[in-house]
Design a protein around this motif. Structure first.
Motif, PDB file in Angstrom:
ATOM      1  N   ASN A  94       0.857  -1.187   0.000  1.00 44.35           N
ATOM      2  CA  ASN A  94       0.000   0.000   0.000  1.00 44.35           C
ATOM      3  C   ASN A  94       0.890   1.232   0.000  1.00 44.35           C
ATOM      4  O   ASN A  94       1.905   1.270   0.687  1.00 44.35           O
ATOM      5  CB  ASN A  94      -0.876   0.062   1.250  1.00 44.35           C
ATOM      6  N   GLN A  95       0.477   2.239  -0.737  1.00 47.44           N
ATOM      7  CA  GLN A  95       1.280   3.443  -0.821  1.00 47.44           C
ATOM      8  C   GLN A  95       1.448   4.112   0.547  1.00 47.44           C
ATOM      9  O   GLN A  95       2.496   4.681   0.830  1.00 47.44           O
ATOM     10  CB  GLN A  95       0.675   4.422  -1.820  1.00 47.44           C
ATOM     11  N   VAL A  96       0.462   4.000   1.402  1.00 43.81           N
ATOM     12  CA  VAL A  96       0.568   4.568   2.748  1.00 43.81           C
ATOM     13  C   VAL A  96       1.712   3.903   3.512  1.00 43.81           C
ATOM     14  O   VAL A  96       2.526   4.576   4.148  1.00 43.81           O
ATOM     15  CB  VAL A  96      -0.765   4.417   3.516  1.00 43.81           C
ATOM     16  N   ALA A  97       1.810   2.586   3.439  1.00 42.46           N
ATOM     17  CA  ALA A  97       2.913   1.869   4.093  1.00 42.46           C
ATOM     18  C   ALA A  97       4.234   2.194   3.410  1.00 42.46           C
ATOM     19  O   ALA A  97       5.257   2.370   4.073  1.00 42.46           O
ATOM     20  CB  ALA A  97       2.647   0.369   4.072  1.00 42.46           C
ATOM     21  N   ALA A  98       4.214   2.288   2.088  1.00 46.51           N
ATOM     22  CA  ALA A  98       5.440   2.624   1.348  1.00 46.51           C
ATOM     23  C   ALA A  98       5.954   4.002   1.739  1.00 46.51           C
ATOM     24  O   ALA A  98       7.164   4.206   1.859  1.00 46.51           O
ATOM     25  CB  ALA A  98       5.175   2.553  -0.153  1.00 46.51           C
ATOM     26  N   ASN A  99       5.037   4.945   1.959  1.00 44.73           N
ATOM     27  CA  ASN A  99       5.452   6.285   2.367  1.00 44.73           C
ATOM     28  C   ASN A  99       6.173   6.272   3.712  1.00 44.73           C
ATOM     29  O   ASN A  99       7.056   7.088   3.953  1.00 44.73           O
ATOM     30  CB  ASN A  99       4.256   7.231   2.435  1.00 44.73           C
ATOM     31  N   ARG A 100       5.812   5.342   4.562  1.00 45.56           N
ATOM     32  CA  ARG A 100       6.430   5.255   5.884  1.00 45.56           C
ATOM     33  C   ARG A 100       7.852   4.707   5.828  1.00 45.56           C
ATOM     34  O   ARG A 100       8.634   4.927   6.749  1.00 45.56           O
ATOM     35  CB  ARG A 100       5.559   4.414   6.807  1.00 45.56           C
ATOM     36  N   ILE A 101       8.177   3.993   4.742  1.00 49.44           N
ATOM     37  CA  ILE A 101       9.549   3.483   4.558  1.00 49.44           C
ATOM     38  C   ILE A 101      10.091   3.950   3.202  1.00 49.44           C
ATOM     39  O   ILE A 101      10.800   3.224   2.515  1.00 49.44           O
ATOM     40  CB  ILE A 101       9.610   1.952   4.701  1.00 49.44           C
ATOM     41  N   ARG A 102       9.730   5.150   2.801  1.00 49.38           N
ATOM     42  CA  ARG A 102      10.062   5.663   1.477  1.00 49.38           C
ATOM     43  C   ARG A 102      11.555   5.532   1.165  1.00 49.38           C
ATOM     44  O   ARG A 102      11.928   5.212   0.040  1.00 49.38           O
ATOM     45  CB  ARG A 102       9.608   7.121   1.360  1.00 49.38           C
ATOM     46  N   ASP A 103      12.422   5.756   2.141  1.00 47.30           N
ATOM     47  CA  ASP A 103      13.858   5.652   1.877  1.00 47.30           C
ATOM     48  C   ASP A 103      14.242   4.245   1.425  1.00 47.30           C
ATOM     49  O   ASP A 103      15.039   4.077   0.505  1.00 47.30           O
ATOM     50  CB  ASP A 103      14.671   6.064   3.104  1.00 47.30           C
ATOM     51  N   ARG A 104      13.647   3.223   2.023  1.00 47.66           N
ATOM     52  CA  ARG A 104      13.923   1.840   1.611  1.00 47.66           C
ATOM     53  C   ARG A 104      13.372   1.566   0.218  1.00 47.66           C
ATOM     54  O   ARG A 104      14.008   0.897  -0.590  1.00 47.66           O
ATOM     55  CB  ARG A 104      13.297   0.847   2.585  1.00 47.66           C
ATOM     56  N   ILE A 105      12.194   2.067  -0.050  1.00 48.02           N
ATOM     57  CA  ILE A 105      11.571   1.866  -1.362  1.00 48.02           C
ATOM     58  C   ILE A 105      12.435   2.523  -2.439  1.00 48.02           C
ATOM     59  O   ILE A 105      12.677   1.934  -3.501  1.00 48.02           O
ATOM     60  CB  ILE A 105      10.133   2.447  -1.395  1.00 48.02           C
ATOM     61  N   GLU A 106      12.905   3.729  -2.177  1.00 51.10           N
ATOM     62  CA  GLU A 106      13.725   4.467  -3.145  1.00 51.10           C
ATOM     63  C   GLU A 106      15.049   3.752  -3.424  1.00 51.10           C
ATOM     64  O   GLU A 106      15.530   3.765  -4.549  1.00 51.10           O
ATOM     65  CB  GLU A 106      14.009   5.881  -2.635  1.00 51.10           C
ATOM     66  N   LYS A 107      15.623   3.141  -2.404  1.00 48.54           N
ATOM     67  CA  LYS A 107      16.929   2.467  -2.560  1.00 48.54           C
ATOM     68  C   LYS A 107      16.821   1.111  -3.246  1.00 48.54           C
ATOM     69  O   LYS A 107      17.798   0.600  -3.768  1.00 48.54           O
ATOM     70  CB  LYS A 107      17.591   2.295  -1.195  1.00 48.54           C
ATOM     71  N   TYR A 108      15.632   0.532  -3.246  1.00 46.30           N
ATOM     72  CA  TYR A 108      15.454  -0.796  -3.829  1.00 46.30           C
ATOM     73  C   TYR A 108      15.411  -0.683  -5.352  1.00 46.30           C
ATOM     74  O   TYR A 108      14.541  -0.014  -5.906  1.00 46.30           O
ATOM     75  CB  TYR A 108      14.172  -1.456  -3.308  1.00 46.30           C
ATOM     76  N   VAL A 109      16.358  -1.338  -6.030  1.00 50.05           N
ATOM     77  CA  VAL A 109      16.440  -1.230  -7.489  1.00 50.05           C
ATOM     78  C   VAL A 109      16.476  -2.591  -8.188  1.00 50.05           C
ATOM     79  O   VAL A 109      16.641  -2.651  -9.404  1.00 50.05           O
ATOM     80  CB  VAL A 109      17.683  -0.402  -7.917  1.00 50.05           C
ATOM     81  N   GLN A 110      16.312  -3.676  -7.457  1.00 46.15           N
ATOM     82  CA  GLN A 110      16.366  -5.003  -8.062  1.00 46.15           C
ATOM     83  C   GLN A 110      15.131  -5.260  -8.928  1.00 46.15           C
ATOM     84  O   GLN A 110      14.057  -4.736  -8.651  1.00 46.15           O
ATOM     85  CB  GLN A 110      16.454  -6.075  -6.972  1.00 46.15           C
ATOM     86  N   ALA A 111      15.306  -6.099  -9.936  1.00 48.51           N
ATOM     87  CA  ALA A 111      14.181  -6.457 -10.799  1.00 48.51           C
ATOM     88  C   ALA A 111      13.252  -7.456 -10.118  1.00 48.51           C
ATOM     89  O   ALA A 111      12.037  -7.418 -10.299  1.00 48.51           O
ATOM     90  CB  ALA A 111      14.685  -7.038 -12.112  1.00 48.51           C
ATOM     91  N   PHE A 112      13.835  -8.362  -9.325  1.00 45.72           N
ATOM     92  CA  PHE A 112      13.051  -9.386  -8.631  1.00 45.72           C
ATOM     93  C   PHE A 112      13.419  -9.429  -7.174  1.00 45.72           C
ATOM     94  O   PHE A 112      14.598  -9.433  -6.855  1.00 45.72           O
ATOM     95  CB  PHE A 112      13.259 -10.771  -9.250  1.00 45.72           C
ATOM     96  N   PRO A 113      12.444  -9.445  -6.332  1.00 42.95           N
ATOM     97  CA  PRO A 113      11.035  -9.315  -6.642  1.00 42.95           C
ATOM     98  C   PRO A 113      10.684  -7.892  -7.051  1.00 42.95           C
ATOM     99  O   PRO A 113      11.301  -6.935  -6.587  1.00 42.95           O
ATOM    100  CB  PRO A 113      10.335  -9.692  -5.337  1.00 42.95           C
ATOM    101  N   ALA A 114       9.713  -7.783  -7.930  1.00 42.02           N
ATOM    102  CA  ALA A 114       9.225  -6.476  -8.356  1.00 42.02           C
ATOM    103  C   ALA A 114       8.410  -5.877  -7.211  1.00 42.02           C
ATOM    104  O   ALA A 114       7.672  -6.580  -6.537  1.00 42.02           O
ATOM    105  CB  ALA A 114       8.346  -6.620  -9.594  1.00 42.02           C
ATOM    106  N   VAL A 115       8.564  -4.576  -6.998  1.00 43.17           N
ATOM    107  CA  VAL A 115       7.829  -3.881  -5.945  1.00 43.17           C
ATOM    108  C   VAL A 115       6.833  -2.944  -6.608  1.00 43.17           C
ATOM    109  O   VAL A 115       7.215  -2.098  -7.424  1.00 43.17           O
ATOM    110  CB  VAL A 115       8.779  -3.091  -5.024  1.00 43.17           C
TER     111      VAL A 115
END
Length: 121
Positions: free
Chosen positions: A73-94
């Motif tokens: 959920n985007q709300v949860a993603a916003n709470r860990i936005r720094d981790r989401i931004e740093k994740y660049v792997q193809a698998f698993p897709a986020v």
């Protein structure tokens, strides 16, 4: 060959989100508990800490070889936005998804921003 083997092992969709989102996806058949008792879903509520969300995200993206897609959920993603931004792997897709109570904001979606940068928008 080992790359294909690794890809073939990835067969699950995991979800990190509010109760309604997780319940809906579980009813659709995405839920699984493996032989170690680990679930491929995590419910986020008001009592859930950012650290707990980050730990589950890290588990799904770096420690589990059976997960192909992480829906968050985007709300949860916003709470860990720094981790989401740093994740660049193809698998698993986020993939960031909306929740029932919070509309999707494409300006916050890191994947969409990366695509726009590549396309030149």
């Amino acid at each position: 060959m080992s790359e294909n083997k690794s890809f073939e092992q990835r067969s699950l969709i995991s979800v990190i989100g509010d109760d309604d989102t997780v319940t809906g996806l579980l009813l659709a058949g995405t839920g699984q508990v493996n032989e170690d008792g680990k679930k491929n879903f995590f419910i986020v509520n008001q009592k859930t800490t950012d650290e707990q969300i980050a730990d589950v995200f890290d588990d799904y993206t770096t420690k589990r070889s059976d997960i192909a897609i992480v829906l968050i959920n985007q709300v949860a993603a916003n709470r860990i936005r720094d981790r989401i931004e740093k994740y660049v792997q193809a698998f698993p897709a986020v993939l960031e998804i909306p929740s029932k109570d919070d509309p999707y904001d494409p300006e916050k979606d890191s994947i969409l921003r990366r695509v726009r940068k590549i396309v030149g928008e």
